[in-house]
Design an enzyme around this catalytic site. Structure first.
Site, PDB file in Angstrom:
ATOM      1  N   CYS A  41     -33.204-117.498 -23.439  1.00  0.00           N
ATOM      2  CA  CYS A  41     -33.826-116.553 -22.519  1.00  0.00           C
ATOM      3  C   CYS A  41     -34.269-117.288 -21.255  1.00  0.00           C
ATOM      4  CB  CYS A  41     -35.038-115.829 -23.090  1.00  0.00           C
ATOM      5  SG  CYS A  41     -34.645-114.790 -24.492  1.00  0.00           S
ATOM      6  N   ARG A  46     -29.023-119.813 -20.050  1.00  0.00           N
ATOM      7  CA  ARG A  46     -30.084-119.753 -21.051  1.00  0.00           C
ATOM      8  C   ARG A  46     -29.930-118.553 -21.986  1.00  0.00           C
ATOM      9  NH1 ARG A  46     -34.422-123.081 -19.550  1.00  0.00           N
ATOM     10  NH2 ARG A  46     -35.792-121.962 -20.972  1.00  0.00           N
ATOM     11  N   TRP A  87     -31.298-114.172 -24.850  1.00  0.00           N
ATOM     12  CA  TRP A  87     -30.572-114.740 -25.989  1.00  0.00           C
ATOM     13  C   TRP A  87     -31.342-114.228 -27.204  1.00  0.00           C
ATOM     14  CZ3 TRP A  87     -31.633-117.927 -30.180  1.00  0.00           C
ATOM     15  CH2 TRP A  87     -30.533-118.544 -30.795  1.00  0.00           C
ATOM     16  N   ASN A 104     -39.969-115.437 -22.707  1.00  0.00           N
ATOM     17  CA  ASN A 104     -39.087-116.426 -23.341  1.00  0.00           C
ATOM     18  C   ASN A 104     -39.895-117.081 -24.452  1.00  0.00           C
ATOM     19  OD1 ASN A 104     -37.288-118.506 -23.977  1.00  0.00           O
ATOM     20  ND2 ASN A 104     -38.109-119.833 -22.390  1.00  0.00           N
ATOM     21  N   GLY A 105     -39.392-117.000 -25.683  1.00  0.00           N
ATOM     22  CA  GLY A 105     -40.104-117.592 -26.815  1.00  0.00           C
ATOM     23  C   GLY A 105     -40.044-116.668 -28.010  1.00  0.00           C
ATOM     24  N   GLU A 139     -18.969-135.756 -32.132  1.00  0.00           N
ATOM     25  CA  GLU A 139     -19.236-135.082 -30.859  1.00  0.00           C
ATOM     26  C   GLU A 139     -17.987-134.279 -30.437  1.00  0.00           C
ATOM     27  OE1 GLU A 139     -21.580-134.180 -29.127  1.00  0.00           O
ATOM     28  OE2 GLU A 139     -20.839-133.890 -27.093  1.00  0.00           O
ATOM     29  N   LYS A 158     -17.969-130.203 -29.826  1.00  0.00           N
ATOM     30  CA  LYS A 158     -17.487-129.562 -28.588  1.00  0.00           C
ATOM     31  C   LYS A 158     -16.452-128.499 -28.936  1.00  0.00           C
ATOM     32  CE  LYS A 158     -19.975-130.535 -26.337  1.00  0.00           C
ATOM     33  NZ  LYS A 158     -21.045-131.505 -26.319  1.00  0.00           N
ATOM     34  N   GLU A 172     -18.071-125.413 -30.564  1.00  0.00           N
ATOM     35  CA  GLU A 172     -18.923-124.694 -29.617  1.00  0.00           C
ATOM     36  C   GLU A 172     -18.157-123.792 -28.667  1.00  0.00           C
ATOM     37  OE1 GLU A 172     -21.138-127.867 -27.598  1.00  0.00           O
ATOM     38  OE2 GLU A 172     -22.822-126.499 -27.500  1.00  0.00           O
ATOM     39  N   HIS A 184     -13.038-139.124 -49.971  1.00  0.00           N
ATOM     40  CA  HIS A 184     -14.051-138.708 -50.948  1.00  0.00           C
ATOM     41  C   HIS A 184     -14.180-137.188 -51.013  1.00  0.00           C
ATOM     42  CE1 HIS A 184     -15.128-142.846 -51.621  1.00  0.00           C
ATOM     43  NE2 HIS A 184     -15.262-143.036 -50.310  1.00  0.00           N
ATOM     44  N   LYS A 243     -28.169-122.751 -23.779  1.00  0.00           N
ATOM     45  CA  LYS A 243     -28.300-124.155 -23.378  1.00  0.00           C
ATOM     46  C   LYS A 243     -29.565-124.794 -23.944  1.00  0.00           C
ATOM     47  CE  LYS A 243     -27.144-127.666 -20.694  1.00  0.00           C
ATOM     48  NZ  LYS A 243     -26.005-128.416 -21.244  1.00  0.00           N
TER      49      LYS A 243
HETATM   50  C1  AGP Z   1     -24.459-129.535 -26.979  1.00  0.00           C
HETATM   51  O1  AGP Z   1     -23.194-129.273 -26.486  1.00  0.00           O
HETATM   52  C2  AGP Z   1     -25.179-128.374 -27.465  1.00  0.00           C
HETATM   53  N1  AGP Z   1     -25.264-127.329 -26.513  1.00  0.00           N
HETATM   54  C3  AGP Z   1     -26.431-128.617 -28.266  1.00  0.00           C
HETATM   55  O2  AGP Z   1     -26.032-129.211 -29.454  1.00  0.00           O
HETATM   56  C4  AGP Z   1     -27.549-129.487 -27.621  1.00  0.00           C
HETATM   57  O3  AGP Z   1     -27.107-130.794 -27.511  1.00  0.00           O
HETATM   58  C5  AGP Z   1     -28.800-129.390 -28.505  1.00  0.00           C
HETATM   59  O4  AGP Z   1     -29.249-128.060 -28.537  1.00  0.00           O
HETATM   60  C6  AGP Z   1     -29.906-130.296 -28.034  1.00  0.00           C
HETATM   61  O5  AGP Z   1     -30.385-129.922 -26.766  1.00  0.00           O
HETATM   62  P1  AGP Z   1     -31.306-130.889 -25.940  1.00  0.00           P
HETATM   63  O6  AGP Z   1     -30.535-132.128 -25.670  1.00  0.00           O
HETATM   64  O7  AGP Z   1     -31.645-130.125 -24.689  1.00  0.00           O
HETATM   65  O8  AGP Z   1     -32.531-131.168 -26.760  1.00  0.00           O
END
Ligand code: AGP
Length: 592
Positions: free
Chosen positions: A2, A28, A74, A100-101, A464, A468, A471, A487, A587
């Protein structure tokens, strides 16, 4: 998670200004959007749509006013439908609120309010707020008192922007745990979740602390504490430019941010002296604990390998959401390093507060002034500039750069600084794989499962890469330590499951190559990343992405992540998706 924005302007431009600022907050949340304007009463327009669709709503043309509040959502409580979009109002449309929250006790409050005659129109936690303010106003309190009384009833986290029909051209903001920033412009003042939304209007900001109230009106901005006394707060100048938060000719923010990575590393390398000053003051720690979420967690994993190798200090890495269950051994001899792009991630902030009680805390953060930077013992800022794409890219390599600098300087391995300084050039080389990767993305974009494998420093790169892909393409992807495949997961490998193998030159190369042979023996298609001089790897893989032979294993996480990011980006585009706005994600995750 949000985004909220509010403004009080000197002319009647609140609608276009709020829409423009909202566009910058879209990362956001993008489930729904809404706006309230003060113009002969409070007018609310909201919808379940993206901002660019919402901006075409003809009803907006009828709205004109100097002040207003707006929101991108969101969803947490209540599905993303028009009724649940913000702003929310009281029974008589006299109060409008964006939030927001999360209000944790909203169910009890809602029942109490309903029993005393309040009518609700949404399923959100937020709607109790305008009704509570209404209740206290009806009891004879003034607006500020009613807002404070309301906050006394709320449990949870909130940043709020509030309008009241009897006091047009006034916006009140208040926060607890969720971010809220005041922007002070020339005859125009703002409340925002994030400075990047207001960069084209002002670079002068005030960071509100918990339970401080900001009152924006035609006279300017007043900040008050919980006792209702006016207080003086420091005004900070933001170094980011408005242009930095634009796409600058790239199709998506993510692609722009991938290309900005060599520079992000160069800028962050300039923090070396600052980092040295911080670590020189450290006492001797006998343990280091990294704490983070998502991509920042993956950067922390590289930190474990580096710190143990270069400083000899035992190092562990804990997911921030798991930290409270494993923090019992914390003491003053442990350095807790928390990594966060946003500095607002609720899980990481909670871990920071736990760690602050027993240990020395250091945060590595990209957003200056964020909550984490105000609560930790020490702060190191990554110089990536604003990152808008939901998928972290340039902030990851900037976090890695800080980790390399710290480990090198703490371990007294200054000879490695030169190697680190070469990384931006190797990252430029890695970006040259873009056309080849676009082609590979075309071939593999319809697959439904991927594996990513690596050992040692390449294990974080593999997970990582998998994150990606999940996501932004919605393809199921598993990142695995290459040695672990046998395993269990090997049972899932067949000719329809591509395996991305990260195999830079170094001590793990031969073993990962063997693991790659194991998946090939199960008919998997292998996309391998390695040294362009590695002829075996080249001939054994189905697709081979070659990077400079000079990149050794220890520093490989910086350049090797780039082809991973590009692969996910181009598969996402190939599948007709928007890589900047993946479904169900936001984000900045400000809920636990
Ligand atoms: C990364 O691509 C993600 N959007 C997500 O995993 C992000 O890294 C995670 O939410 C942590 O966010 P921050 O680094 O702002 O704490």
């Amino acid at each position: 998670m949000c985004g909220i924005i509010g403004c009080v302007l000197k002319d009647d431009e609140a609608v276009p200004v709020l829409l423009e600022c909202l566009g910058k907050l879209e990362y956001r949340g993008y489930d729904s959007v809404g706006i309230a304007i003060s113009a002969n009463g409070i007018k609310v327009i909201k919808d379940q749509s993206k901002i660019h669709q919402f901006a075409k709503n003809p009803d907006l043309n009828e709205l004109s006013g100097k002040s207003g509040i707006a929101h991108v959502r969101w969803a947490t409580h209540g599905t993303p439908i028009k009724e649940n979009a913000h702003p929310h109002t009281d029974c008589n449309n006299r109060i409008a609120v964006v939030h927001n929250g999360i209000i944790e006790n909203f169910k009890e409050l809602r029942v109490e309010l309903q029993n005393s005659g309040h009518t609700f129109t949404s399923n959100t936690d937020t709607e109790v707020i305008p009704h509570l303010i209404e209740k206290y106003l009806d009891e004879g309190q003034n607006l500020e008192e009613a807002i404070y009384s309301t906050t006394q009833k709320l449990k949870g986290a909130y940043a709020l922007a509030i309008m009241f029909v009897d006091e047009p051209n006034k916006i009140i903001g208040i926060r607890k745990e969720s971010p809220l920033i005041v922007g002070k412009g020339n005859g125009e003042n703002f409340l925002t979740s994030d400075v990047s939304a207001i960069l084209s209007h002002t670079d002068q900001v005030i960071y509100l602390d918990n339970m401080e109230m900001a009152i924006l009106d035609g006279n300017g901005v007043t900040i008050k504490n919980l006792d209702g006394d006016s207080i003086t707060k420091e005004i900070h100048t933001i170094e980011w430019s408005a242009e930095m938060a634009e796409k600058q000719g790239f199709d998506h923010f993510m692609l722009k941010e991938i290309h900005e990575q060599p520079n992000a590393v160069k800028q962050t390398l300039m923090e070396a002296d600052e980092i040295n000053n911080i670590i020189k003051k450290f006492p001797k720690f006998n343990k280091i604990s990294f704490v983070a979420c998502g991509t920042s967690y993956h950067a922390s994993l590289v930190g474990k390998y580096l710190f143990e190798t270069l400083t000899g200090v035992p190092t562990d890495v804990i997911l921030a959401s798991e930290f409270e269950y494993s923090a019992s051994t914390l003491n003053e001899n442990t350095l807790v390093i928390l990594i966060s792009q946003s500095g607002e991630t609720a899980d990481t902030l909670k871990a920071l507060r736990i760690a602050n009680k027993k240990s020395h805390t250091l945060v590595i953060v990209n957003v200056v002034g964020s909550t984490a930077t105000r609560e930790a013992d020490d702060v190191i800022i990554t110089r990536a500039g604003p990152e808008i794409g939901v998928a972290a890219t340039k902030t990851y390599v900037s976090q890695l750069t800080v980790i390399y600098l710290m480990a090198i300087l703490m371990g007294g391995n200054d000879d490695l600084l030169k190697t680190l300084e070469n990384m931006p050039d190797y990252m430029e080389e890695a970006l040259k794989t873009e056309d080849q990767i676009k082609e590979i993305a075309g071939k593999y974009s319809k697959k439904t499962d991927f594996f990513f494998i690596g050992r040692g420093y390449s294990y974080p790169t593999a997970i990582e890469g998998a994150l990606k892909l999940k996501e932004i393409t919605y393809i199921h992807a598993e990142g695995y330590a290459a040695g672990e495949l046998k395993h269990g997961p090997l049972a899932l490998i067949d000719d329809d499951v591509p395996v991305v193998a990260v195999i830079p030159p170094g001590i793990s190369r031969d073993k990962t190559l063997s693991n790659m042979e194991e998946v090939k023996a199960r008919n998997a298609h292998v996309i391998a990343l390695g040294s362009s001089a590695d002829e075996t790897l080249k001939s054994e893989s189905d697709e081979f992405i070659g990077l400079p032979n000079e990149i050794n294993e220890m520093f490989s996480p910086l350049p090797y992540v780039i082809p991973m990011q590009l692969l996910s980006y181009y598969i996402s585009v190939e599948r007709g998706l928007d890589p900047d706005k993946p479904k169900n994600l936001a984000k900045c995750v400000t809920v636990e």
